[in-house]
Scaffold this motif. Structure first.
Motif, mmCIF file in Angstrom:
data_model
loop_
_atom_site.group_PDB
_atom_site.id
_atom_site.type_symbol
_atom_site.label_atom_id
_atom_site.label_comp_id
_atom_site.label_asym_id
_atom_site.label_seq_id
_atom_site.Cartn_x
_atom_site.Cartn_y
_atom_site.Cartn_z
ATOM 1 N N ALA A 36 0.838 -1.208 0.000
ATOM 2 C CA ALA A 36 0.000 0.000 0.000
ATOM 3 C C ALA A 36 0.872 1.257 0.000
ATOM 4 O O ALA A 36 0.679 2.166 -0.817
ATOM 5 C CB ALA A 36 -0.932 -0.004 1.212
ATOM 6 N N ALA A 37 1.856 1.292 0.909
ATOM 7 C CA ALA A 37 2.722 2.471 1.013
ATOM 8 C C ALA A 37 3.566 2.632 -0.253
ATOM 9 O O ALA A 37 3.701 3.746 -0.791
ATOM 10 C CB ALA A 37 3.624 2.345 2.238
ATOM 11 N N SER A 38 4.100 1.513 -0.760
ATOM 12 C CA SER A 38 4.955 1.587 -1.949
ATOM 13 C C SER A 38 4.159 2.014 -3.179
ATOM 14 O O SER A 38 4.657 2.762 -4.026
ATOM 15 C CB SER A 38 5.603 0.231 -2.224
ATOM 16 N N LEU A 39 2.926 1.536 -3.245
ATOM 17 C CA LEU A 39 2.067 1.904 -4.373
ATOM 18 C C LEU A 39 1.773 3.407 -4.336
ATOM 19 O O LEU A 39 1.853 4.093 -5.359
ATOM 20 C CB LEU A 39 0.771 1.090 -4.301
ATOM 21 N N ALA A 251 10.752 -0.861 -9.319
ATOM 22 C CA ALA A 251 10.290 -1.369 -10.622
ATOM 23 C C ALA A 251 9.043 -2.265 -10.539
ATOM 24 O O ALA A 251 8.085 -2.044 -11.290
ATOM 25 C CB ALA A 251 11.432 -2.077 -11.340
ATOM 26 N N PRO A 252 8.999 -3.252 -9.626
ATOM 27 C CA PRO A 252 7.785 -4.096 -9.586
ATOM 28 C C PRO A 252 6.537 -3.301 -9.194
ATOM 29 O O PRO A 252 5.440 -3.593 -9.662
ATOM 30 C CB PRO A 252 8.109 -5.147 -8.516
ATOM 31 N N MET A 253 6.726 -2.274 -8.358
ATOM 32 C CA MET A 253 5.589 -1.429 -7.944
ATOM 33 C C MET A 253 5.083 -0.598 -9.123
ATOM 34 O O MET A 253 3.898 -0.291 -9.219
ATOM 35 C CB MET A 253 5.998 -0.468 -6.829
ATOM 36 N N GLU A 254 6.018 -0.196 -9.985
ATOM 37 C CA GLU A 254 5.622 0.609 -11.153
ATOM 38 C C GLU A 254 4.705 -0.197 -12.054
ATOM 39 O O GLU A 254 3.732 0.313 -12.593
ATOM 40 C CB GLU A 254 6.852 1.091 -11.927
#
Ligand code: ADP
Length: 260
Positions: A36-39, A251-254
């Motif tokens: 959630a925070a990373s997104l 990168a995976p969050m992007e």
């Protein structure tokens, strides 16, 4: 497409938030708060204006992950002034209670505090409000589904393990019951790539969430590998710095942010 739901009701309520995304999970410990925070940080990094609301009132971990402390204050005796992570407004029960204090609430109090966080925080104008949900149970989801702000979609985080997938399916069914549309599934802790030999180890398995999403005809939003940098960042309260500055970790969050 999850942006399809109009923000008309939000506009009527005098709120200026375009898209509300809830991040949920079937059980704790799967990385829901980290995602959630990373997104939120990644969407901001990609150019959107973003707020983060920690609705995991029983185990608020957002302040710790982001290294934030402080007491939200009243602005003009009307709105609650959130704590900021850089530009990003953040609201959490963690700011209001001592770190070792337990929250013991009856349903109506929970309902009231979540509604207050949502509608009485000075969020300002936001493209996205990301809500970190409590794991499992539907109390908060029910409150959000009845609230002043329509939820555009719920992102369900799970790990590749069969038990986690079963719980994720329950969470998806719960969102269905309260009529919150499911934006899709994210597989977290999906394999580990050894930094020394580049070999991939599927520690908790891999691919289960993608298969489950296909089976349920819901979007699969992406997979996030086990990353010791993320774990360390969360423990040290440095998640914001890492997501903002480390392109490899982000990168995976992007991919997830772009498939929303
Ligand atoms: P939840 O909100 O589901 O309870 P958290 O976000 O608090 O889970 O994550 C649980 C733990 O797992 C934390 O210590 C966090 O740093 C770690 N973690 C989460 N996702 C990852 C990942 N992809 N790689 C490594 N550690 C992770």
């Amino acid at each position: 497409h999850t942006h399809a739901r109009p923000a008309a009701r939000a506009g009527q309520a005098g709120l200026r938030i375009k898209t509300v995304i809830a991040v949920g999970s079937g059980k704790g410990g799967v990385g829901k708060s980290t995602v959630a925070a990373s997104l939120a940080l990644t969407l901001e990094r990609l150019g959107s204006t973003v707020g983060l609301m920690d609705a995991d009132v029983y185990g608020p971990s957002i302040p710790h992950l982001l290294g934030l402390e402080g007491k939200p204050t009243l602005e003009g005796k009307q709105k609650i002034q959130p704590i900021r992570c850089g530009q990003m407004p953040v609201m959490s029960m963690g700011f209001l209670i001592a770190p070792d204090q337990a929250v013991i609430w009856r349903g109506p109090m929970l309902h009231q505090s979540i509604t207050q966080f949502l509608t009485e925080t000075a969020w300002g104008e936001l493209d996205y409000l990301i809500i970190d949900m409590p794991p499992g149970t539907g109390d908060v989801a029910l409150t959000l589904s009845q609230g002043a702000m329509p939820i555009a979609g719920a992102v369900v985080v799970c790990t590749p393990q069969e038990v986690a997938l079963l719980d994720a399916v329950k969470a998806i069914s719960m969102f269905g019951t309260v009529k919150i549309p499911v934006a899709g599934m994210v597989e977290n802790m999906s394999g580990f790539v050894c930094p020394d030999c580049n070999k991939r180890y599927d520690i908790f398995g891999a691919g289960g969430a993608r298969a489950k999403a296909e089976e349920l005809s819901i979007p699969f939003l992406g997979e996030i590998p086990i990353d010791p940098v993320l774990r360390q960042a969360g423990d040290d309260g440095q998640l914001a710095d890492v997501i903002r500055n480390d392109a490899r970790a982000r990168a995976p969050m992007e991919k997830v942010a772009q498939s929303l």
